[in-house]
Design a protein around this motif. Sequence first.
Motif, PDB file in Angstrom:
ATOM      1  N   PHE A  26       0.824  -1.214   0.000  1.00 24.10           N
ATOM      2  CA  PHE A  26       0.000   0.000   0.000  1.00 24.10           C
ATOM      3  C   PHE A  26       0.853   1.256   0.000  1.00 24.10           C
ATOM      4  O   PHE A  26       0.602   2.196  -0.768  1.00 24.10           O
ATOM      5  N   SER A  27       1.875   1.301   0.845  1.00 30.34           N
ATOM      6  CA  SER A  27       2.678   2.514   0.982  1.00 30.34           C
ATOM      7  C   SER A  27       3.342   2.898  -0.324  1.00 30.34           C
ATOM      8  O   SER A  27       3.483   4.088  -0.642  1.00 30.34           O
ATOM      9  N   ALA A  28       3.752   1.897  -1.097  1.00 30.61           N
ATOM     10  CA  ALA A  28       4.428   2.179  -2.367  1.00 30.61           C
ATOM     11  C   ALA A  28       3.438   2.523  -3.466  1.00 30.61           C
ATOM     12  O   ALA A  28       3.539   3.564  -4.122  1.00 30.61           O
ATOM     13  N   VAL A  29       2.455   1.664  -3.669  1.00 29.02           N
ATOM     14  CA  VAL A  29       1.570   1.817  -4.819  1.00 29.02           C
ATOM     15  C   VAL A  29       0.652   3.021  -4.651  1.00 29.02           C
ATOM     16  O   VAL A  29       0.415   3.765  -5.611  1.00 29.02           O
ATOM     17  N   ASP A  30       0.145   3.242  -3.447  1.00 24.84           N
ATOM     18  CA  ASP A  30      -0.759   4.372  -3.290  1.00 24.84           C
ATOM     19  C   ASP A  30      -0.027   5.705  -3.444  1.00 24.84           C
ATOM     20  O   ASP A  30      -0.600   6.679  -3.923  1.00 24.84           O
ATOM     21  N   GLN A  31       1.245   5.755  -3.054  1.00 20.50           N
ATOM     22  CA  GLN A  31       2.002   6.984  -3.281  1.00 20.50           C
ATOM     23  C   GLN A  31       2.096   7.279  -4.777  1.00 20.50           C
ATOM     24  O   GLN A  31       1.985   8.433  -5.208  1.00 20.50           O
ATOM     25  N   ALA A  32       2.276   6.232  -5.586  1.00 19.51           N
ATOM     26  CA  ALA A  32       2.306   6.427  -7.034  1.00 19.51           C
ATOM     27  C   ALA A  32       0.946   6.885  -7.549  1.00 19.51           C
ATOM     28  O   ALA A  32       0.852   7.743  -8.433  1.00 19.51           O
ATOM     29  N   ILE A  33      -0.138   6.343  -6.992  1.00 19.83           N
ATOM     30  CA  ILE A  33      -1.479   6.775  -7.400  1.00 19.83           C
ATOM     31  C   ILE A  33      -1.693   8.241  -7.070  1.00 19.83           C
ATOM     32  O   ILE A  33      -2.252   9.008  -7.864  1.00 19.83           O
ATOM     33  N   VAL A  34      -1.245   8.655  -5.881  1.00 23.54           N
ATOM     34  CA  VAL A  34      -1.381  10.067  -5.489  1.00 23.54           C
ATOM     35  C   VAL A  34      -0.735  10.969  -6.530  1.00 23.54           C
ATOM     36  O   VAL A  34      -1.319  11.975  -6.961  1.00 23.54           O
ATOM     37  N   LEU A  35       0.465  10.624  -6.966  1.00 23.26           N
ATOM     38  CA  LEU A  35       1.147  11.441  -7.967  1.00 23.26           C
ATOM     39  C   LEU A  35       0.458  11.350  -9.323  1.00 23.26           C
ATOM     40  O   LEU A  35       0.445  12.315 -10.083  1.00 23.26           O
ATOM     41  N   ASP A  36      -0.146  10.204  -9.635  1.00 19.28           N
ATOM     42  CA  ASP A  36      -0.863  10.058 -10.897  1.00 19.28           C
ATOM     43  C   ASP A  36      -2.086  10.971 -10.967  1.00 19.28           C
ATOM     44  O   ASP A  36      -2.396  11.524 -12.030  1.00 19.28           O
TER      45      ASP A  36
END
Length: 455
Positions: free
Chosen positions: A373-383
Amino acid sequence: MNESPSTPPGTDALPSPTSASMDGAAAIGEGILTPTDSLVARARVSAGYIWLLVLATLGSYAALVAPIGISLSLRVQELAPENTEWLGYVVGAGAIAATISQPLVGMWSDRTRSGLGRRRPFAIGGTLLGLTGLALMAVAPSVPLLAAAWVVTQLGWATVLSMLLLSQADRLPEEQRGKVAGLSGFTTMIASVLGVGIASAFIGNNFLVFLVPGALGAVGIALWVILVKEPSSRDIVVANKLTVVGALRDMGFNPKRYPDFAWNWFGRLFFNFGVTFATTFTTLFFASRLSEGGRVADIGGIIVILSLFGVLSAAGGAMLGGFLSDKVKRRRIFVLLAGIAFTAGALMMAFGGSDVVVLFTGSIVANIGLGVFSAVDQAIVLDVLPERDTNAGRFIGINGYSSSIAQGLAPIAAAPLLLIGVTGADKNYGLVLVIAAACTLIGGTVVMLKVRGTK
């Protein structure tokens, strides 16, 4: 400034691959906004930038997490041994302060004019404030003063971590967000066990328990500030000045205008509620299950071992989730899987009794979910970040609500829940873990079904 387009800013002394060429002012800062340009293309950032970011994140997160992981529990047991549920109010006070401050700090940094750029001055100030708070916690003579010192600490290190995330929003192209988010997630997991391990080594000396992890944070930020050169923002053009009325207005946003950002925010809120429910009292939970008198000081070695297992599983989850999400160009499914994993792990711990194997296994499974979660959701936030080029600080700050609201309210809500169905000094940590499991599953489901701006 006349840096070559092939020389990434701030990494002159570090080996790095050649960046994609950029013309004119766009070369200043690897694709970030310049004082006179807008909406410039973001070139791939260098290896040097990424590793300096990793070191800064490692130190800052260790400084912030060590108190949550062990130091605050030690001090609360020292100051109020019969009322350890007060830890929830202490942690919540700091998170509420961060909830209010971080969007304002983000908006302020967006408009900052300085020779150091927009982000570095706040990273420096946040580090000094965080170190001050850690020193105050070491000497606080009562729980209310401990809470006040934690507020100062949280404001400082939360500001530092916000600036590191804003730097990523300024610079990272889409194709590197999952990779860097994975490394950042991996790093935060290492930082958690590192901070707790360092603090545990100095149990008995309050100053060293708090300040040694803080010193690690100061070193990491010093390297980042010195070596990552951000272009001067003295001539930056700001469309609207920051006023009290404008700042209050901009602390919110219209969900209908940015539905993907809004739904992801909502899913993050639930997921972070679950994580905070579970992690705020983790040390006290394991002390209650694995020690005779429930004293944290008696299981310092167990906590370090548990943290080591946790960091390995969470770091593995973060790396795997971040890299795979870039590779397969899918993000939401990983967030759902993260919610399922954390839910399973939390339930294993809740119903595991005092069985060390079951408790450790549950912790590992939950930490794998947290890492993904910590990795993938951070990427979603930037997306899905709105107005990236002009108001990144504002929306990163608003996004931070989903963490800080959870970190503020979940411990406060959990404190009375600990007293349900128990007598004397016992606490119902199992109930809190069950609620945590439900929240993380809801959060992962919301992101999977509702966020459409990323795959």
